[in-house]
Design a protein around this motif. Structure first.
Motif, short mmCIF file in Angstrom:
data_model
loop_
_atom_site.label_atom_id
_atom_site.label_comp_id
_atom_site.label_asym_id
_atom_site.label_seq_id
_atom_site.Cartn_x
_atom_site.Cartn_y
_atom_site.Cartn_z
N ASP A 153 0.84 -1.20 0.00
CA ASP A 153 0.00 0.00 0.00
C ASP A 153 0.88 1.25 0.00
O ASP A 153 1.08 1.89 1.03
CB ASP A 153 -0.92 -0.03 1.23
N ASP A 154 1.43 1.56 -1.18
CA ASP A 154 2.30 2.73 -1.31
C ASP A 154 2.28 3.14 -2.78
O ASP A 154 2.82 2.44 -3.64
CB ASP A 154 3.72 2.38 -0.86
N SER A 155 1.62 4.24 -3.07
CA SER A 155 1.41 4.64 -4.48
C SER A 155 2.74 4.89 -5.21
O SER A 155 2.80 4.78 -6.43
CB SER A 155 0.54 5.89 -4.55
N ARG A 156 3.81 5.17 -4.45
CA ARG A 156 5.10 5.44 -5.09
C ARG A 156 5.68 4.17 -5.74
O ARG A 156 6.60 4.25 -6.54
CB ARG A 156 6.11 5.98 -4.07
N LEU A 157 5.14 3.02 -5.36
CA LEU A 157 5.69 1.76 -5.87
C LEU A 157 4.97 1.26 -7.12
O LEU A 157 5.28 0.19 -7.63
CB LEU A 157 5.65 0.69 -4.77
N LYS A 158 4.01 2.05 -7.60
CA LYS A 158 3.25 1.63 -8.79
C LYS A 158 4.18 1.44 -10.00
O LYS A 158 3.96 0.57 -10.84
CB LYS A 158 2.17 2.66 -9.15
N THR A 159 5.22 2.28 -10.09
CA THR A 159 6.12 2.16 -11.25
C THR A 159 6.89 0.84 -11.22
O THR A 159 7.19 0.27 -12.26
CB THR A 159 7.13 3.32 -11.31
N ALA A 160 7.19 0.35 -10.01
CA ALA A 160 7.93 -0.93 -9.89
C ALA A 160 7.06 -2.07 -10.42
O ALA A 160 7.55 -2.95 -11.15
CB ALA A 160 8.33 -1.18 -8.45
N TRP A 161 5.78 -2.05 -10.07
CA TRP A 161 4.88 -3.09 -10.59
C TRP A 161 4.71 -2.90 -12.10
O TRP A 161 4.65 -3.88 -12.85
CB TRP A 161 3.54 -3.06 -9.85
N ALA A 162 4.70 -1.65 -12.57
CA ALA A 162 4.58 -1.39 -14.02
C ALA A 162 5.74 -2.02 -14.79
O ALA A 162 5.55 -2.52 -15.90
CB ALA A 162 4.52 0.11 -14.28
N ASP A 163 6.93 -2.03 -14.19
CA ASP A 163 8.08 -2.67 -14.86
C ASP A 163 7.82 -4.16 -15.06
O ASP A 163 8.11 -4.72 -16.12
CB ASP A 163 9.36 -2.49 -14.02
N TYR A 164 7.27 -4.81 -14.03
CA TYR A 164 7.00 -6.24 -14.16
C TYR A 164 5.79 -6.52 -15.06
O TYR A 164 5.74 -7.54 -15.73
CB TYR A 164 6.86 -6.91 -12.78
#
Length: 202
Positions: free
Chosen positions: A179-190
């Motif tokens: 639960d941390d919106s800043r980590l959305k880009t990390a999931w986007a990479d995968y």
């Protein structure tokens, strides 16, 4: 074994290149498409320990339980021990639909990998750049181009470095579920990697 079953194996030449992290997140991607099992064959059991701290949207098992659990799975992701020799590597490639070789964009990680892939020839493998310094660094793009120029198949998607993966591992969930919106880009990479993998598997 069902001809529709897709097996993706992830192996690396040294520890700390994001091998288990990639296994967990690729399995998370596949779990949105069909029944997925992650087989943790690494002696460190990193993926299994991660799953026990929280919950994954798919079963994670060690290789001794795998045969029973993968029977009706559509996707099987195998996390192997690091540092295979070239004969092991050829056998790994034969035993799956796609072999993924994560590597960090530094010479210490790259050199052993490049020595090994020479033996693989035209098999079904792709290199994946992981722990890539984020923008404005161009290190990842430069290295990717160098690999392509050297005739090494490499994913377009790259996995950028973030402390979010450690957070996810501590929480026992994929980074998608932190639960941390800043980590959305990390999931986007995968997500980008998963889509590329699906294109190859077609």
């Amino acid at each position: 074994m069902d001809s529709q079953k897709k097996i993706v194996t992830i192996t690396g030449y040294k520890g700390g290149v994001g091998k288990s992290t990639t296994a967990v997140h690729l399995a998370t991607f596949f779990s949105e498409l069909g029944k997925t099992v992650l087989v943790d064959g690494d002696q460190n059991r990193t993926a299994l320990a991660w799953s026990k701290r929280g919950s994954f949207p798919f079963p994670a098992v060690d290789e001794r339980q795998a045969l029973k659990v993968i029977a009706d799975a559509q996707f099987v992701v195998i996390d192997t021990p690091a540092r295979p020799d070239s004969d092991d590597l050829k056998e790994l490639a034969k035993g799956c639909d796609l072999l993924i070789l994560p590597t960090k964009p530094d010479i210490v990680s790259l050199e052993p990998m490049l020595l090994m892939v020479k033996d693989l020839g035209e098999t079904n493998y792709r290199c994946l750049l992981t722990i890539v310094p984020p923008y404005p660094s161009r290190e990842g793009e430069t290295l990717r181009q160098d690999l392509l120029n050297g005739g090494i198949p490499v994913f377009q998607a790259m996995i950028r470095r973030t402390v979010g993966f450690e957070k996810a591992a501590m929480a026992g969930v994929p980074i998608r579920d932190v639960d941390d919106s800043r980590l959305k880009t990390a999931w986007a990479d995968y997500l980008a990697l998963g889509k590329e993998v699906m294109e190859i598997l077609k």
